[in-house]
Motif scaffolding. Structure first.
Motif, PDB file in Angstrom:
ATOM      1  N   SER A   9      -5.012   8.553   4.391  1.00 30.71           N
ATOM      2  CA  SER A   9      -5.298  10.079   4.797  1.00 30.71           C
ATOM      3  C   SER A   9      -5.234  10.002   6.432  1.00 30.71           C
ATOM      4  O   SER A   9      -4.968   9.231   7.133  1.00 30.71           O
ATOM      5  CB  SER A   9      -6.304  10.757   4.229  1.00 30.71           C
ATOM      6  OG  SER A   9      -6.124  12.272   4.249  1.00 30.71           O
ATOM      7  N   VAL A  56      -3.879   6.795  -3.897  1.00 34.79           N
ATOM      8  CA  VAL A  56      -4.622   8.143  -3.906  1.00 34.79           C
ATOM      9  C   VAL A  56      -3.390   9.254  -3.422  1.00 34.79           C
ATOM     10  O   VAL A  56      -3.486   9.627  -2.396  1.00 34.79           O
ATOM     11  CB  VAL A  56      -5.903   8.186  -2.747  1.00 34.79           C
ATOM     12  CG1 VAL A  56      -6.582   9.148  -3.221  1.00 34.79           C
ATOM     13  CG2 VAL A  56      -6.649   6.832  -2.725  1.00 34.79           C
ATOM     14  N   GLN A  89       0.751  -1.227  -0.158  1.00 32.82           N
ATOM     15  CA  GLN A  89       0.004   0.050   0.117  1.00 32.82           C
ATOM     16  C   GLN A  89       0.811   1.194  -0.215  1.00 32.82           C
ATOM     17  O   GLN A  89       0.613   2.170  -0.654  1.00 32.82           O
ATOM     18  CB  GLN A  89      -0.915  -0.093   1.400  1.00 32.82           C
ATOM     19  CG  GLN A  89      -2.034  -0.878   1.049  1.00 32.82           C
ATOM     20  CD  GLN A  89      -3.233  -0.312   2.100  1.00 32.82           C
ATOM     21  OE1 GLN A  89      -3.140  -0.668   3.113  1.00 32.82           O
ATOM     22  NE2 GLN A  89      -3.990   0.716   1.697  1.00 32.82           N
ATOM     23  N   HIS A 148      -9.642  19.560   0.421  1.00 34.93           N
ATOM     24  CA  HIS A 148     -10.558  20.021   1.314  1.00 34.93           C
ATOM     25  C   HIS A 148     -10.298  21.638   1.467  1.00 34.93           C
ATOM     26  O   HIS A 148      -9.510  22.099   0.614  1.00 34.93           O
ATOM     27  CB  HIS A 148      -9.822  19.616   2.924  1.00 34.93           C
ATOM     28  CG  HIS A 148     -10.243  18.140   2.978  1.00 34.93           C
ATOM     29  ND1 HIS A 148     -11.593  17.605   3.206  1.00 34.93           N
ATOM     30  CD2 HIS A 148      -9.544  17.084   2.791  1.00 34.93           C
ATOM     31  CE1 HIS A 148     -11.546  16.168   3.342  1.00 34.93           C
ATOM     32  NE2 HIS A 148     -10.200  15.845   3.486  1.00 34.93           N
ATOM     33  N   PRO A 182      -2.109   6.129   3.777  1.00 37.06           N
ATOM     34  CA  PRO A 182      -2.593   6.152   2.341  1.00 37.06           C
ATOM     35  C   PRO A 182      -4.073   6.389   2.626  1.00 37.06           C
ATOM     36  O   PRO A 182      -4.643   6.440   1.700  1.00 37.06           O
ATOM     37  CB  PRO A 182      -2.327   4.447   1.828  1.00 37.06           C
ATOM     38  CG  PRO A 182      -2.459   3.743   3.400  1.00 37.06           C
ATOM     39  CD  PRO A 182      -1.604   4.820   4.355  1.00 37.06           C
ATOM     40  N   LEU A 208      -0.081  13.084   0.073  1.00 33.18           N
ATOM     41  CA  LEU A 208       0.003  11.802   0.798  1.00 33.18           C
ATOM     42  C   LEU A 208       1.466  11.123   0.140  1.00 33.18           C
ATOM     43  O   LEU A 208       2.125  10.515   0.754  1.00 33.18           O
ATOM     44  CB  LEU A 208      -0.922  10.771   0.632  1.00 33.18           C
ATOM     45  CG  LEU A 208      -2.536  11.324   1.144  1.00 33.18           C
ATOM     46  CD1 LEU A 208      -3.612  10.300   0.952  1.00 33.18           C
ATOM     47  CD2 LEU A 208      -2.348  11.786   2.596  1.00 33.18           C
ATOM     48  N   LEU A 210     -12.626  -1.668   6.613  1.00 35.40           N
ATOM     49  CA  LEU A 210     -13.103  -2.683   5.728  1.00 35.40           C
ATOM     50  C   LEU A 210     -12.087  -2.909   4.642  1.00 35.40           C
ATOM     51  O   LEU A 210     -11.725  -4.097   4.571  1.00 35.40           O
ATOM     52  CB  LEU A 210     -14.334  -2.010   5.164  1.00 35.40           C
ATOM     53  CG  LEU A 210     -15.008  -3.106   4.048  1.00 35.40           C
ATOM     54  CD1 LEU A 210     -15.661  -4.273   4.838  1.00 35.40           C
ATOM     55  CD2 LEU A 210     -16.207  -2.262   3.186  1.00 35.40           C
ATOM     56  N   ARG A 266     -11.680  13.459   8.717  1.00 35.52           N
ATOM     57  CA  ARG A 266     -12.129  12.857   7.283  1.00 35.52           C
ATOM     58  C   ARG A 266     -11.354  11.872   6.758  1.00 35.52           C
ATOM     59  O   ARG A 266     -11.448  11.600   5.503  1.00 35.52           O
ATOM     60  CB  ARG A 266     -12.084  14.230   6.224  1.00 35.52           C
ATOM     61  CG  ARG A 266     -12.886  15.519   6.693  1.00 35.52           C
ATOM     62  CD  ARG A 266     -14.395  15.179   6.953  1.00 35.52           C
ATOM     63  NE  ARG A 266     -15.033  14.803   6.066  1.00 35.52           N
ATOM     64  CZ  ARG A 266     -15.876  15.451   5.014  1.00 35.52           C
ATOM     65  NH1 ARG A 266     -15.930  16.790   5.350  1.00 35.52           N
ATOM     66  NH2 ARG A 266     -16.264  15.171   4.115  1.00 35.52           N
ATOM     67  N   VAL A 267     -10.494  11.301   7.685  1.00 31.27           N
ATOM     68  CA  VAL A 267      -9.952  10.212   7.172  1.00 31.27           C
ATOM     69  C   VAL A 267     -10.915   9.090   6.700  1.00 31.27           C
ATOM     70  O   VAL A 267     -12.037   9.019   6.941  1.00 31.27           O
ATOM     71  CB  VAL A 267      -9.033   9.506   8.561  1.00 31.27           C
ATOM     72  CG1 VAL A 267     -10.114   8.818   9.329  1.00 31.27           C
ATOM     73  CG2 VAL A 267      -8.111   8.424   8.146  1.00 31.27           C
ATOM     74  N   CYS A 268     -10.318   8.160   5.640  1.00 31.86           N
ATOM     75  CA  CYS A 268     -11.173   7.453   4.927  1.00 31.86           C
ATOM     76  C   CYS A 268     -12.023   6.432   5.727  1.00 31.86           C
ATOM     77  O   CYS A 268     -11.485   5.801   6.750  1.00 31.86           O
ATOM     78  CB  CYS A 268     -10.447   6.439   4.011  1.00 31.86           C
ATOM     79  SG  CYS A 268     -11.373   5.009   3.257  1.00 31.86           S
ATOM     80  N   VAL A 269     -13.564   6.733   5.693  1.00 28.04           N
ATOM     81  CA  VAL A 269     -14.237   5.694   6.665  1.00 28.04           C
ATOM     82  C   VAL A 269     -14.264   4.454   6.413  1.00 28.04           C
ATOM     83  O   VAL A 269     -14.645   3.692   6.946  1.00 28.04           O
ATOM     84  CB  VAL A 269     -15.609   6.128   6.586  1.00 28.04           C
ATOM     85  CG1 VAL A 269     -15.949   7.521   7.128  1.00 28.04           C
ATOM     86  CG2 VAL A 269     -16.421   6.410   5.172  1.00 28.04           C
ATOM     87  N   GLY A 270     -13.769   3.964   5.341  1.00 31.23           N
ATOM     88  CA  GLY A 270     -13.788   2.451   4.581  1.00 31.23           C
ATOM     89  C   GLY A 270     -12.261   2.012   4.901  1.00 31.23           C
ATOM     90  O   GLY A 270     -12.077   0.658   4.806  1.00 31.23           O
TER      91      GLY A 270
END
Ligand code: HEM
Length: 148
Positions: free
Chosen positions: A85, A18, A12, A24, A83, A47, A96, A89-93
């Motif tokens: 962020s 990304v 990763q 933002h 990766p 990033l 998962l 607002r970090v990736c909510v996924g």
């Protein structure tokens, strides 16, 4: 297990999927490390630079799972691994995605052997740049384990 985790994280880090995160904007005048960032300024998180920062990684420019292993061979996750962020607002996924990466990869590696074809030459790791990074098309030999 620690090495598998290190390998997935290193993939990763190097894949840098990304590179510029999601844009933002500041909602109020903000002071950061001596700089004034006025309200409404577009913020583009770089990033890529964090994922290959020479002050943060043992092997910033190579693929090397040791970036995530300490001297005892235990898995460690440096703060610079972002990766997905960071912040509110970090990736909510993230949870998962990390679970899927582990389960899918381990399941595939247990059942199949992945072989770089002899006539495929040297792998070209140059990434295709867009909103996301993706690898160039490549061929891969896949064999059922125990059936070779
Ligand atoms: C390896 C896989 C993934 C990577 C590398 C990734 C990366 C990212 C990044 C860098 C952001 C921007 C965060 C920011 O605004 O600062 C983001 C946001 C987001 N991601 Fe992911 N993501 C992945 C998988 C997923 C999955 C599986 C889901 C959903 C199930 C997901 C849902 C979202 C959502 C909804 C946001 C917006 C969050 C917000 O603005 O509050 N992502 N992701």
């Amino acid at each position: 297990m620690p090495y598998t985790q290190a390998m997935i994280h290193e993939t990763q880090r190097v894949a840098d999927t990304v590179p510029l995160g999601v844009y933002h904007a500041t909602t109020k005048d903000t002071w950061l490390m001596g700089y004034v960032i006025p309200k409404g300024t577009i913020i583009i998180p770089n990033l890529s630079s964090v994922l290959s920062d020479e002050s943060q990684w043992k092997f910033p420019h190579d693929f090397n799972p040791s970036n995530f292993l300490n001297n005892q061979g235990e898995f460690v996750k440096p703060e610079a691994f972002m990766p997905f962020s960071a912040g509110p607002r970090v990736c909510v996924g993230e949870g998962l995605a990390r679970m899927e990466l582990f389960l899918i990869l381990v399941t595939l590696l247990r059942r199949f052997k992945f072989i770089w074809p002899e006539d495929a030459g040297v792998p070209d790791y140059t990434l295709i740049i867009g909103l996301t990074h993706s690898p160039k098309p490549y061929r891969m030999g896949v064999r059922l384990r125990g059936n070779q």
